[in-house]
Design an enzyme around this catalytic site. Structure first.
Site, PDB file in Angstrom:
ATOM      1  N   SER A 136       9.066 -23.567 -14.380  1.00 55.36           N
ATOM      2  CA  SER A 136       8.573 -24.780 -15.032  1.00 55.36           C
ATOM      3  C   SER A 136       7.988 -24.530 -16.431  1.00 55.36           C
ATOM      4  O   SER A 136       8.245 -25.337 -17.338  1.00 55.36           O
ATOM      5  CB  SER A 136       7.572 -25.503 -14.130  1.00 55.36           C
ATOM      6  OG  SER A 136       6.597 -24.629 -13.634  1.00 55.36           O
ATOM      7  N   ASP A 145      -7.685 -20.499 -11.515  1.00 55.78           N
ATOM      8  CA  ASP A 145      -7.323 -21.405 -10.437  1.00 55.78           C
ATOM      9  C   ASP A 145      -6.855 -22.750 -11.031  1.00 55.78           C
ATOM     10  O   ASP A 145      -7.561 -23.356 -11.839  1.00 55.78           O
ATOM     11  CB  ASP A 145      -8.576 -21.599  -9.562  1.00 55.78           C
ATOM     12  CG  ASP A 145      -8.318 -22.545  -8.425  1.00 55.78           C
ATOM     13  OD1 ASP A 145      -7.906 -22.088  -7.365  1.00 55.78           O
ATOM     14  OD2 ASP A 145      -8.535 -23.760  -8.611  1.00 55.78           O
ATOM     15  N   ASP A 152       2.181 -27.810  -8.787  1.00 53.60           N
ATOM     16  CA  ASP A 152       3.242 -27.250  -7.937  1.00 53.60           C
ATOM     17  C   ASP A 152       2.684 -26.107  -7.081  1.00 53.60           C
ATOM     18  O   ASP A 152       3.029 -24.938  -7.278  1.00 53.60           O
ATOM     19  CB  ASP A 152       4.376 -26.755  -8.867  1.00 53.60           C
ATOM     20  CG  ASP A 152       5.560 -26.216  -8.091  1.00 53.60           C
ATOM     21  OD1 ASP A 152       5.713 -26.555  -6.903  1.00 53.60           O
ATOM     22  OD2 ASP A 152       6.338 -25.455  -8.695  1.00 53.60           O
ATOM     23  N   HIS A 158       0.169 -24.528 -11.542  1.00 56.57           N
ATOM     24  CA  HIS A 158       0.626 -23.410 -10.684  1.00 56.57           C
ATOM     25  C   HIS A 158       1.925 -22.915 -11.310  1.00 56.57           C
ATOM     26  O   HIS A 158       3.018 -23.274 -10.870  1.00 56.57           O
ATOM     27  CB  HIS A 158       0.851 -23.882  -9.252  1.00 56.57           C
ATOM     28  CG  HIS A 158      -0.397 -24.341  -8.556  1.00 56.57           C
ATOM     29  ND1 HIS A 158      -1.033 -25.512  -8.875  1.00 56.57           N
ATOM     30  CD2 HIS A 158      -1.122 -23.770  -7.563  1.00 56.57           C
ATOM     31  CE1 HIS A 158      -2.110 -25.643  -8.099  1.00 56.57           C
ATOM     32  NE2 HIS A 158      -2.188 -24.604  -7.296  1.00 56.57           N
TER      33      HIS A 158
HETATM   34  C1  SAM Z   1       5.640 -22.727  -6.310  1.00 55.43           C
HETATM   35  S1  SAM Z   1       5.071 -21.452  -7.347  1.00 55.43           S
HETATM   36  C2  SAM Z   1       5.196 -22.142  -8.949  1.00 55.43           C
HETATM   37  C3  SAM Z   1       6.568 -22.325  -9.491  1.00 55.43           C
HETATM   38  C4  SAM Z   1       6.616 -22.909 -10.870  1.00 55.43           C
HETATM   39  N1  SAM Z   1       5.768 -24.099 -10.997  1.00 55.43           N
HETATM   40  C5  SAM Z   1       8.042 -23.283 -11.248  1.00 55.43           C
HETATM   41  O1  SAM Z   1       8.464 -24.430 -11.026  1.00 55.43           O
HETATM   42  O2  SAM Z   1       8.742 -22.426 -11.797  1.00 55.43           O
HETATM   43  C6  SAM Z   1       3.331 -21.508  -7.097  1.00 55.43           C
HETATM   44  C7  SAM Z   1       2.551 -20.512  -7.945  1.00 55.43           C
HETATM   45  O3  SAM Z   1       1.170 -20.828  -7.835  1.00 55.43           O
HETATM   46  C8  SAM Z   1       0.426 -19.619  -7.849  1.00 55.43           C
HETATM   47  N2  SAM Z   1      -0.882 -19.984  -7.265  1.00 55.43           N
HETATM   48  C9  SAM Z   1      -1.257 -20.026  -5.954  1.00 55.43           C
HETATM   49  N3  SAM Z   1      -2.492 -20.548  -5.843  1.00 55.43           N
HETATM   50  C10 SAM Z   1      -2.902 -20.862  -7.103  1.00 55.43           C
HETATM   51  C11 SAM Z   1      -4.062 -21.472  -7.643  1.00 55.43           C
HETATM   52  N4  SAM Z   1      -5.065 -21.875  -6.858  1.00 55.43           N
HETATM   53  N5  SAM Z   1      -4.130 -21.655  -8.980  1.00 55.43           N
HETATM   54  C12 SAM Z   1      -3.105 -21.262  -9.793  1.00 55.43           C
HETATM   55  N6  SAM Z   1      -1.993 -20.675  -9.334  1.00 55.43           N
HETATM   56  C13 SAM Z   1      -1.877 -20.495  -8.025  1.00 55.43           C
HETATM   57  C14 SAM Z   1       1.275 -18.648  -7.082  1.00 55.43           C
HETATM   58  O4  SAM Z   1       0.948 -17.318  -7.431  1.00 55.43           O
HETATM   59  C15 SAM Z   1       2.692 -19.053  -7.524  1.00 55.43           C
HETATM   60  O5  SAM Z   1       3.097 -18.291  -8.634  1.00 55.43           O
END
Ligand code: SAM
Length: 272
Positions: free
Chosen positions: A91, A134, A155, A41
């Site tokens: 991240s 995803d 995350d 994520h």
């Molecule tokens: C908490 S943020 C991530 C922050 C990042 N990991 C950091 O530490 O800088 C969560 C991200 O997951 C994305 N997201 C939500 N559902 C998802 C999924 N099923 N698969 C991949 N990305 C997803 C959102 O668009 C968002 O950008």
């Protein structure tokens, strides 16, 4: 999918997550053999803290803004990296900064705008693959890596009530494919009840060698508020628990607001 991390970048929970991530990556980099990192994520990769979104919540003011001046020793590695990278690094940018020429990173991001921004960050970077997919599905498609060693950061935005269950299931799926990988999974601490249920589910999951590192700013009794956050680590590197204790203490000393019931914990949920 309304979640945008730009509103929260650099907040106290990001500081905890990213300071621990830096330690984990440094530990992985101690051996010269290549590692693979998967960021399921990933978000857009970097954040302008003067942007309208970041200014609207101002969350970074009680996060990275409290660490940047004269950081205590255990946080110096993380804070130096943030300063070196300029914009607040997400991240993927942190992972990339700690990779050697032999290492690889794969990122999954489902939101199209965030994905497009992240692609731009890593345009023409041959060591980084950015997938518009995803992240839960990425755990199946991208593991195990050919390197046979690496780190998986999970995350999720925790917008939905079933995300703790999704996290438990995702960790089991990934672990079955890549048993020796290090897994770092972020989770919110709003109220103790769902966190306790998550810990219990992980204890029964069949995974070995699990540690939960947590910091909370106040007694977590208000389920509508982010009172703290945790990082569940599976297969932590050697001396993880000893090494992160001073990091958690230093984070609480700087980020703590003096509210009653604040604390840190490093809890072993499953033995090796
Ligand atoms: C908490 S943020 C991530 C922050 C990042 N990991 C950091 O530490 O800088 C969560 C991200 O997951 C994305 N997201 C939500 N559902 C998802 C999924 N099923 N698969 C991949 N990305 C997803 C959102 O668009 C968002 O950008």
């Amino acid at each position: 999918m309304n979640y945008r991390h730009a509103y929260h970048a650099g907040n106290f929970a990001d500081c905890i997550k990213h300071a621990l991530l830096v330690w984990l990556l440094r530990a992985l980099g101690r051996k010269p053999t290549a590692f693979f990192a998967l960021d399921t994520h990933a978000g857009p990769g970097r954040y302008d803290l003067s942007s309208e979104q970041a200014q609207r919540t101002g969350e970074w003011r009680s996060g990275i803004a409290r660490l940047i001046d004269n950081p205590p020793n255990p946080l110096a590695g993380y804070v130096d990296l943030v300063q070196a990278l300029g914009l607040y690094p997400g991240s993927p940018a942190i992972i990339r900064a700690l990779m050697r020429p032999q290492d690889r990173l794969a990122c999954c991001e489902l939101n199209r705008e965030e994905y497009t921004a992240l692609r731009r960050v890593f345009a023409r970077d041959k060591q980084v693959a950015v997938h518009h997919r995803d992240g839960w599905e990425g755990l199946k498609a991208l593991l195990p890596p050919k390197e046979r060693r690496g780190l998986v950061l999970i995350d999720p935005p925790f917008e939905r009530p079933d995300e703790f269950t999704q996290l438990t299931d995702g960790l089991q799926v990934a672990y079955a494919r890549f048993r020796t990988g290090i897994y770092a999974a972020w989770y919110p601490i709003k109220h103790r009840t769902p966190v306790r249920a998550f810990h219990n589910a992980m204890k029964k999951s069949g995974l070995h060698d699990i540690v939960a590192a947590e910091l909370w700013l106040r007694e977590p009794v208000d389920p509508g508020r982010l009172n703290g956050s945790g990082m569940l680590v599976v297969n932590p590197p050697y001396q993880f628990e000893t090494a992160i204790a001073p990091i958690l203490h230093a984070l609480l000393a700087r980020l703590g607001t003096g509210e009653a019931g604040a604390g840190i914990a490093c809890t072993r949920l499953a033995d090796e």
